[in-house]
Write an enzyme that holds these catalytic residues in place. Sequence first.
Site, PDB file in Angstrom:
ATOM      1  N   ALA A 156       0.791  -1.197   0.174  1.00  0.00           N
ATOM      2  CA  ALA A 156       0.055   0.054   0.125  1.00  0.00           C
ATOM      3  C   ALA A 156       0.953   1.221  -0.032  1.00  0.00           C
ATOM      4  O   ALA A 156       2.125   1.164   0.383  1.00  0.00           O
ATOM      5  CB  ALA A 156      -0.920   0.117   1.256  1.00  0.00           C
ATOM      6  N   THR A 157       0.456   2.261  -0.278  1.00  0.00           N
ATOM      7  CA  THR A 157       0.728   3.759  -0.357  1.00  0.00           C
ATOM      8  C   THR A 157      -0.131   4.438   0.517  1.00  0.00           C
ATOM      9  O   THR A 157      -1.061   4.460   0.520  1.00  0.00           O
ATOM     10  CB  THR A 157       0.888   4.365  -1.827  1.00  0.00           C
ATOM     11  N   VAL A 158       0.567   5.314   1.300  1.00  0.00           N
ATOM     12  CA  VAL A 158      -0.165   5.938   2.320  1.00  0.00           C
ATOM     13  C   VAL A 158      -0.106   7.698   2.044  1.00  0.00           C
ATOM     14  O   VAL A 158       0.974   8.004   1.739  1.00  0.00           O
ATOM     15  CB  VAL A 158       0.432   6.038   3.793  1.00  0.00           C
TER      16      VAL A 158
ATOM     17  N   LYS B 151      -4.669   5.200   3.500  1.00  0.00           N
ATOM     18  CA  LYS B 151      -3.929   3.977   2.763  1.00  0.00           C
ATOM     19  C   LYS B 151      -4.510   3.379   1.574  1.00  0.00           C
ATOM     20  O   LYS B 151      -5.615   2.756   1.894  1.00  0.00           O
ATOM     21  CB  LYS B 151      -3.767   2.831   3.930  1.00  0.00           C
TER      22      LYS B 151
ATOM     23  N   ASP C 221       3.926  -8.096  12.654  1.00  0.00           N
ATOM     24  CA  ASP C 221       4.678  -7.083  12.072  1.00  0.00           C
ATOM     25  C   ASP C 221       4.982  -6.133  12.916  1.00  0.00           C
ATOM     26  O   ASP C 221       4.948  -5.056  12.329  1.00  0.00           O
ATOM     27  CB  ASP C 221       4.127  -6.694  10.695  1.00  0.00           C
TER      28      ASP C 221
END
Length: 699
Positions: A387-389, A403, A504
Site C-alpha cells: 500500500a501507499t499512504v 492507505k 509485524d
Amino acid sequence: MPSCFAQPISFYLFFLVLLLFAPPPSVSNISLSVHNVTLYGEASFGDHSIILTQNLSHCAPFSSRSHSPASSGISRAFYAYPVRFLDPSSNSSASFFCRFSFAILRNPSCPFGDGLAFLITSDTDSFSPVDGYLGLPAPAFGSHESSFVAVEMDTSFDPSFGDINGNHIGIDVNSVYSQASVDAVSRGVDLRSGKQITTWIEYRNAVKLIRVWISYSHIRPASPALVAQIDLSKHFKESMHVGFSASNGKGSAVHIVSHWRFRTFGLLPASISDNDNVREGECSTCLTEDSIIDMDGSESDRQDAGTNTRDMALGLGGLAAFLVSLILILSVASYYLIKNSGQRKMRTEAAPRFQLNKVPTRLSLAEIRAATMGFSKSKIIGEGASATVYQGCLPSGGAVAVKRFDRENRVMNCRCPFTTEFATMVGCLRHKNLVQLQGWCCEGNELLLIYEYMPNGSLDTFLHKSSKSAKFLSWEQRNKVVLGVASALAYLHEECERQIIHRDVKSCNIMLDSEFNAKLGDFGLAEVYEHSCRTRAVTIPAGTMGYLAPEYVYYGVPTTKSDVYSFGVVVLEVATGRLPVDRGGVILVDWVWALWEKGKLISSVDRRLRGQFNEAEMARMLRVGLCCVQADPEKRPTMKEAARILKGEDPVPRLPPRKPTVSIRSVLPEQSKEILTNGGDQSPGFDDLPYMTPKSHFG
C-alpha cells in the site's frame, strides 16, 4: 412551524399511518416455508431453522438399514429455485459467497453421524446409492450424469475415503474424497461440541480460489480455516441447486442449519470481456453482508432472469423488522412534533458527515480523491509492500492518513492485506496506543482505509535518519514510546474480545502523535483467534528480517511470543538507535548479547543521548529487550509481564551469562501436525504465492 420541518413530519406520519393500517408481514418473510425451500428425507422445519436429520431412539446395526434416503438417515434441504452459475454465451462462471450457522447434536448412546455438507448440485434427486456419506450425490460413486461441489463438516472417520480424522472440514468435487481438508479443532472449532458454529464460504472465479472460515462467533475471522485453489467453473452447469445435505450412517445426530445467506456474483454478459470485470479482483471485504439484499423468493424476484445475485435468509427477520420499524417511526415522529425550530439547527447537504474519533464510516471515492488532491504524489507520506499512504484533509478540516492498497497485490495474494486489516480494525479496536481507523472506501477497483493522521510520522524516522538536522528522541520520549507499544500489545494479546497477533511489530509501524505518544498500526498481517483456541494455523512467515522470531521463520506458526520477540528487537532499537540489521550485516540482537557477555551492556546506549538518561531505567530497558529476544519462546515474558517490568513493578528476570544457542522445536500441538501434510493452507498453488520474507536456515 418552520417549513424545513414540515416535510419530515408529513413523511414520517405518512409511513406511520401506512404501517398502522397495513397488514402484518407475510409468513414467508418471518420464517422458511415450503414455498422457497424444498425438503428431502427426514428434514423438517424447526424454530427458525432447518432440522436435517432426526435422533434415533436406538442405534440400529448398519446392515439392517435399507438403502432408501428416508431410512438411512439421509436428509437434504434445497432452495426451491435453480441458481445461475454459468453463462454459455460469454463463457463466464459465477463466484459465490455463503454464510450459515449450524449445530450437530449427538445422541449420547450412539456414535456420531456422518456430518453435514453445504451442497451445490445440478441434480437434487441424485442420492448416494449406499447409506451415509453425508448424502452426497451419485457422482461420488461413479455416475457422471450430474455434478456437485460440497464443503463438508465431517464428524465420522473413514480412512477408506481419505478422511484425516473424525472432526474435519473438507472440499469435495464430484467425489467423497476431499480435494483439500483440515482438522477443525486445529482451527479452534470442535464440530462435535454441540455449539452453534458459523461458517463462511467464498469462491473467487477470477483466481480459482475457494476459502472457508469457521468460528463460534458471528464475526468472520481474519484468516480462513481452509484455502484451496480449485477451478470450480469446470464443474458448474448453467443452473445449479443450492442447499444442504446430511446423513447419520452408522451413528445418530441432529444436524441443524440456521441463518443462511447465499449470493452469486461476477457473471459477465456476452458483450463484456474478462478484462473488464474489475470486481473479480477485489478482496472479499468489499462484499460484506451489509451489501447483500435478502430475498424471500417472491415471484417478482424469481422472474428477474437477468440478475446475478440470489440471496436467501433464514430467521425471524420480517416480524422483528416490522416491530422495530414501527417503534422507530413513532419515536422519530414524536421527536419532531415536540421539538421546535429553535432547539435544533438545520442540516444542509454541505454539512460534513465524517467526524474523527467516531465509529468508522464508509466514504465515497470522490471524497477521498478530493481530500488527497487526486492521490497527488506530493501527498505521499509512506510506501510499503502492499500500500501507499497519503496525507489528506477532509471537508470537516480533519487531517487523515489514507492507505491505498496496491491493485496487483490484492489479486496475487490470496491473503489480501486490505481484507485482513479491515476485518481486524473495523471491530472498533479502541486503545490509546493503537492507530484508530476512521473510515474506509471500497469502490470500483479502489481499496482504501482512512486512519487518524500522525503528525510526527513513524518511529524509525527519528531513530535512523542520517541528516544532522534531524530530530532525535530524548530518553523520556523513548521510554514513553516503549511503554506505549507494550501497552498496545498487551491489549491485543490479552484484553481484546479476540486475541490478535500483530505479526509485524517494527519501528516503521509505530506512529507518533503530536505529543510523541506511540501508536501501533498496520494490521495487514494480523492473525485473529478466539481466546479459547489453543492451536495456531501454519502460515507463510511474513514480516521483516531482523524482527522475526526464529521459531516463527522456521515453522510459520505465529504466537504471542513471536510478537514478544519483535517487541524485544524494537526495545533494543530504541535504546541503541541502531538498525535491526545494519548495512554491514551486523544483527542488533547479536551485538547487544555480545556486550552483555562482556559486562558492557550500558555501552550499547545511543550516543546521541550524550549520557542524558536514567542509567538504572536504561539498564532495565536493555535487559527487558534481551529477555524478549531469548531463543526459547517459553523463557520470554508475556507482554503484560514485560510492561510491568519496564515500569519497575516487577523485577527483571535473570538473564543467562551468554546468548543461548538457537534450538528449533515444534510449537504445534500433536493434534495439529497433520496440517503440515494434509490440506490446510498448503493447497495446490499455495507454494506459488509470494514469499513475504527471505527464507532462513537454522541449525
